[in-house]
Scaffold this active site. Sequence first.
Site, PDB file in Angstrom:
ATOM      1  N   CYS A   2       0.829  -1.202   0.000  1.00 57.82           N
ATOM      2  CA  CYS A   2       0.000   0.000   0.000  1.00 57.82           C
ATOM      3  C   CYS A   2       0.864   1.252   0.000  1.00 57.82           C
ATOM      4  O   CYS A   2       1.996   1.251   0.465  1.00 57.82           O
ATOM      5  CB  CYS A   2      -0.871   0.020   1.253  1.00 57.82           C
ATOM      6  SG  CYS A   2      -1.782  -1.490   1.512  1.00 57.82           S
ATOM      7  N   ARG A  27       4.658   0.164  -6.409  1.00 55.22           N
ATOM      8  CA  ARG A  27       4.662  -0.680  -5.206  1.00 55.22           C
ATOM      9  C   ARG A  27       3.635  -1.800  -5.320  1.00 55.22           C
ATOM     10  O   ARG A  27       3.633  -2.723  -4.501  1.00 55.22           O
ATOM     11  CB  ARG A  27       4.368   0.177  -3.975  1.00 55.22           C
ATOM     12  CG  ARG A  27       5.344   1.314  -3.739  1.00 55.22           C
ATOM     13  CD  ARG A  27       4.784   2.329  -2.747  1.00 55.22           C
ATOM     14  NE  ARG A  27       4.506   1.718  -1.481  1.00 55.22           N
ATOM     15  CZ  ARG A  27       5.338   1.738  -0.418  1.00 55.22           C
ATOM     16  NH1 ARG A  27       6.510   2.349  -0.554  1.00 55.22           N
ATOM     17  NH2 ARG A  27       5.039   1.180   0.708  1.00 55.22           N
ATOM     18  N   TRP A  78      -3.088  -2.617  -1.405  1.00 53.88           N
ATOM     19  CA  TRP A  78      -2.750  -3.973  -1.856  1.00 53.88           C
ATOM     20  C   TRP A  78      -3.466  -4.882  -0.870  1.00 53.88           C
ATOM     21  O   TRP A  78      -3.101  -4.942   0.307  1.00 53.88           O
ATOM     22  CB  TRP A  78      -1.234  -4.160  -1.803  1.00 53.88           C
ATOM     23  CG  TRP A  78      -0.749  -5.416  -2.424  1.00 53.88           C
ATOM     24  CD1 TRP A  78      -0.806  -5.775  -3.740  1.00 53.88           C
ATOM     25  CD2 TRP A  78      -0.115  -6.516  -1.760  1.00 53.88           C
ATOM     26  NE1 TRP A  78      -0.238  -7.000  -3.927  1.00 53.88           N
ATOM     27  CE2 TRP A  78       0.188  -7.487  -2.739  1.00 53.88           C
ATOM     28  CE3 TRP A  78       0.227  -6.773  -0.445  1.00 53.88           C
ATOM     29  CZ2 TRP A  78       0.826  -8.687  -2.435  1.00 53.88           C
ATOM     30  CZ3 TRP A  78       0.869  -7.961  -0.132  1.00 53.88           C
ATOM     31  CH2 TRP A  78       1.150  -8.912  -1.116  1.00 53.88           C
ATOM     32  N   ASN A 104      -1.590   1.757   6.268  1.00 51.81           N
ATOM     33  CA  ASN A 104      -0.733   0.668   5.773  1.00 51.81           C
ATOM     34  C   ASN A 104      -0.452  -0.237   6.953  1.00 51.81           C
ATOM     35  O   ASN A 104      -0.232   0.252   8.064  1.00 51.81           O
ATOM     36  CB  ASN A 104       0.617   1.226   5.266  1.00 51.81           C
ATOM     37  CG  ASN A 104       0.516   1.759   3.861  1.00 51.81           C
ATOM     38  OD1 ASN A 104      -0.543   1.708   3.248  1.00 51.81           O
ATOM     39  ND2 ASN A 104       1.611   2.295   3.354  1.00 51.81           N
ATOM     40  N   GLY A 105      -0.435  -1.562   6.707  1.00 48.51           N
ATOM     41  CA  GLY A 105      -0.099  -2.488   7.783  1.00 48.51           C
ATOM     42  C   GLY A 105      -1.260  -3.431   8.056  1.00 48.51           C
ATOM     43  O   GLY A 105      -2.215  -3.513   7.288  1.00 48.51           O
ATOM     44  N   GLU A 485      18.274 -17.032  -8.865  1.00 49.15           N
ATOM     45  CA  GLU A 485      17.825 -15.670  -9.206  1.00 49.15           C
ATOM     46  C   GLU A 485      17.302 -15.606 -10.632  1.00 49.15           C
ATOM     47  O   GLU A 485      16.295 -14.952 -10.904  1.00 49.15           O
ATOM     48  CB  GLU A 485      18.966 -14.682  -8.986  1.00 49.15           C
ATOM     49  CG  GLU A 485      18.665 -13.252  -9.380  1.00 49.15           C
ATOM     50  CD  GLU A 485      17.481 -12.627  -8.637  1.00 49.15           C
ATOM     51  OE1 GLU A 485      17.029 -13.210  -7.637  1.00 49.15           O
ATOM     52  OE2 GLU A 485      17.002 -11.571  -9.100  1.00 49.15           O
ATOM     53  N   LYS A 489      13.555 -14.318 -11.616  1.00 51.74           N
ATOM     54  CA  LYS A 489      13.274 -13.250 -12.586  1.00 51.74           C
ATOM     55  C   LYS A 489      12.276 -13.720 -13.628  1.00 51.74           C
ATOM     56  O   LYS A 489      11.301 -13.057 -13.951  1.00 51.74           O
ATOM     57  CB  LYS A 489      14.562 -12.810 -13.278  1.00 51.74           C
ATOM     58  CG  LYS A 489      15.464 -11.925 -12.481  1.00 51.74           C
ATOM     59  CD  LYS A 489      14.940 -10.542 -12.252  1.00 51.74           C
ATOM     60  CE  LYS A 489      14.316 -10.185 -10.947  1.00 51.74           C
ATOM     61  NZ  LYS A 489      14.657 -10.625  -9.672  1.00 51.74           N
ATOM     62  N   GLU A 492       8.693 -14.237 -12.148  1.00 48.10           N
ATOM     63  CA  GLU A 492       7.885 -13.101 -11.666  1.00 48.10           C
ATOM     64  C   GLU A 492       7.484 -12.142 -12.775  1.00 48.10           C
ATOM     65  O   GLU A 492       6.530 -11.385 -12.612  1.00 48.10           O
ATOM     66  CB  GLU A 492       8.588 -12.357 -10.533  1.00 48.10           C
ATOM     67  CG  GLU A 492       9.898 -11.730 -10.834  1.00 48.10           C
ATOM     68  CD  GLU A 492      10.474 -11.037  -9.596  1.00 48.10           C
ATOM     69  OE1 GLU A 492       9.713 -10.635  -8.719  1.00 48.10           O
ATOM     70  OE2 GLU A 492      11.696 -10.894  -9.537  1.00 48.10           O
ATOM     71  N   HIS A 508      18.121 -36.028  -9.141  1.00 49.88           N
ATOM     72  CA  HIS A 508      17.486 -36.626  -7.953  1.00 49.88           C
ATOM     73  C   HIS A 508      15.984 -36.352  -7.935  1.00 49.88           C
ATOM     74  O   HIS A 508      15.408 -36.055  -6.909  1.00 49.88           O
ATOM     75  CB  HIS A 508      18.151 -36.073  -6.689  1.00 49.88           C
ATOM     76  CG  HIS A 508      19.595 -36.439  -6.583  1.00 49.88           C
ATOM     77  ND1 HIS A 508      20.036 -37.673  -6.190  1.00 49.88           N
ATOM     78  CD2 HIS A 508      20.710 -35.732  -6.889  1.00 49.88           C
ATOM     79  CE1 HIS A 508      21.364 -37.719  -6.225  1.00 49.88           C
ATOM     80  NE2 HIS A 508      21.802 -36.545  -6.646  1.00 49.88           N
ATOM     81  N   LYS A 607       6.284  -4.224  -4.609  1.00 53.59           N
ATOM     82  CA  LYS A 607       7.716  -3.895  -4.586  1.00 53.59           C
ATOM     83  C   LYS A 607       8.297  -4.087  -3.196  1.00 53.59           C
ATOM     84  O   LYS A 607       9.420  -4.490  -3.045  1.00 53.59           O
ATOM     85  CB  LYS A 607       7.944  -2.454  -5.044  1.00 53.59           C
ATOM     86  CG  LYS A 607       9.417  -2.045  -5.099  1.00 53.59           C
ATOM     87  CD  LYS A 607      10.212  -2.920  -6.063  1.00 53.59           C
ATOM     88  CE  LYS A 607      11.673  -2.592  -6.071  1.00 53.59           C
ATOM     89  NZ  LYS A 607      12.465  -3.539  -6.893  1.00 53.59           N
TER      90      LYS A 607
END
Length: 612
Positions: A2, A27, A78, A104-105, A485, A489, A492, A508, A607
């Site tokens: 948010c 964000r 969000w 926010n929170g 990584e 990438k 996402e 395996h 973000k």
Amino acid sequence: MCGIVGYFGKRNAAEILVDGLRRMEYRGYDSSGIACLKDGVIRVVKTPGKIKLLRDKVDASSDEALRTATVGIGHTRWATHGAPNEINAHPHTDSSGRFVMVHNGIIENYREIKNGLAQHGIACVSETDSEVLAQLIAYCYKDNLEKAVSEALQKVKGTYGIVVMTDHEPGKLVTARCGSPIVIGLGKDETIIASDAAAIIPHTRDAMYLEDYDMAVVTADGVRMFDLQHSPVNREVTAMDWDADAAEKGDFAHFMLKEMFEQPDAIRNAIRGRLDFEMGTAILSGLDFSPRDAAQISRVLIVGCGTSMNAGMVGEYAFEEMADLPAEVEQAAEFRYRNPIITPHDLVVAISQSGETADTLAAVREGKHKGAVVAGICNVVGSTIARETGRGVYLHAGPEIGVASTKAFTCQVAVMLMMAVKLARGRRMTRHHGQEICRWIERLPELVEQVLEQNDAIKAVAEKYAGTENAFFIGRGYLFPVAMEGALKLKEISYIHAEGYHAAELKHGPIALLQENTPIVALLNNIPGKEKTIGNAEECKARSAPVIAVVSEGDEGIAAEFDDMIVVPDCPPCIAPIPTTVALQLLAYHIAAARGCEIDQPRNLAKSVTVE
Ligand code: AGP
């Protein structure tokens, strides 16, 4: 996550609020809204969807007061409790409509509070925890807003960053924080409150950062700060070092692409003034421990999430190989809850681009609580993790707007290489060896530029695989974190199911998944274990999986038996993660672009994840 913005001044509040929310779009959010106060009346406009819809709603409003008010608050949401719709969007009012708040929170005890309010005939209309707090503030109100806010917040468990206003006291905004960042920008005859510097820098760079349990009252007379018991607190005014233009895309199609191409300069900024070629070490003034203290460190515990955790995995190899220091990297949420065994000789390194990731912040607090020395590697100056660790190294990479982290990762790795050299030179590393590594670190921008010059070649490879739905990335040693990584990438931003694996691990079990449309990105750089990884890639090829071979310059011959090749500079193992990751960033970007994906704000992502 948010976004919050508040405005108190003489200009058009609605315009400044909507523009501030737009600057925080990166964000991640799913609804937004503003509330303005004029002539003793609060007006609220909110909507699900993008900021443009909010702007259209405000512009279409016939309410002159909404469009000429000079005080207001705004929010991008969000969703954490309740669907993304107009009722659940912020700002939230109390039942009377005379109090309005953005939050926010997460209010963890919101059900208990909601039930308590219901017993006094106060009914909430939304599914959110935030509305409960707005109703509680109104319930606590007698004749002073800041007193009502502090009384309500003392009943709350959880995290909050809020801005509140009421038409009982129209010349006032009250803001408070616990666990969700709040910055107050001090302009000329105006004050801008926000959860993110991006909303403030177009207006002023002079800012104050609230600490947990701080509260601030904004009026025409300025800003007064208190704790929840109304004792005055003093927070220094700092100059934010963000450049408004830098937070814009320039002539790149996406922030992510811009930030990938910024990496040479970002790394230059990260290493500038920090390499001591004479002594073969690094100068990291933010790591304030003395050589004697540093020599007392017996283990490095690295905590982070997502890309920052992957960067930490590279650091684990560097601290062990260079400094002979036992090192462990751990997902921050696991670290904070598993009651880790920590001694005073442990160094906990928290890696976080935003400096606000809730799990990483909690891991820092756990480390401090158990007596470890803690340090942060952050990009956002003045962020909570940077302040709560009290020591560490800023990336100076500039604002990273794309949700998929790129320049932050490469700068985080560069900083950890410098930390490893610094600790190593306090132990057994020779001056000559340290000088050699410093020279390679200094070359990193040039090595990254060489990879960026491969952009068209990598784009051509990417477009061959844009239709795939599954992929594997495999590597060993320093390149195992790079495989992780690279997979993250691709996941996402292209929504392809990509997995990073240690090259030896594929047989395996995961090798059962291989088929002709499951490409393997094999990191066959010229580092120890290369031959083994070539063998793993051949095992994949033998099962019809196409192999994209990432090879070191001069080693192109090994790719002859595979399907495609990406060439990266030949360099030592500890240096290889940075140029190799840039190649994988480009691969992921061009695959996502070919698939027409929303690259800067991928679905479901934020973000900065400031909630658990
Ligand atoms: C990276 O591409 C992701 N957006 C995500 O994994 C991110 O790295 C993670 O949320 C940690 O964020 P931080 O570095 O701001 O703490």
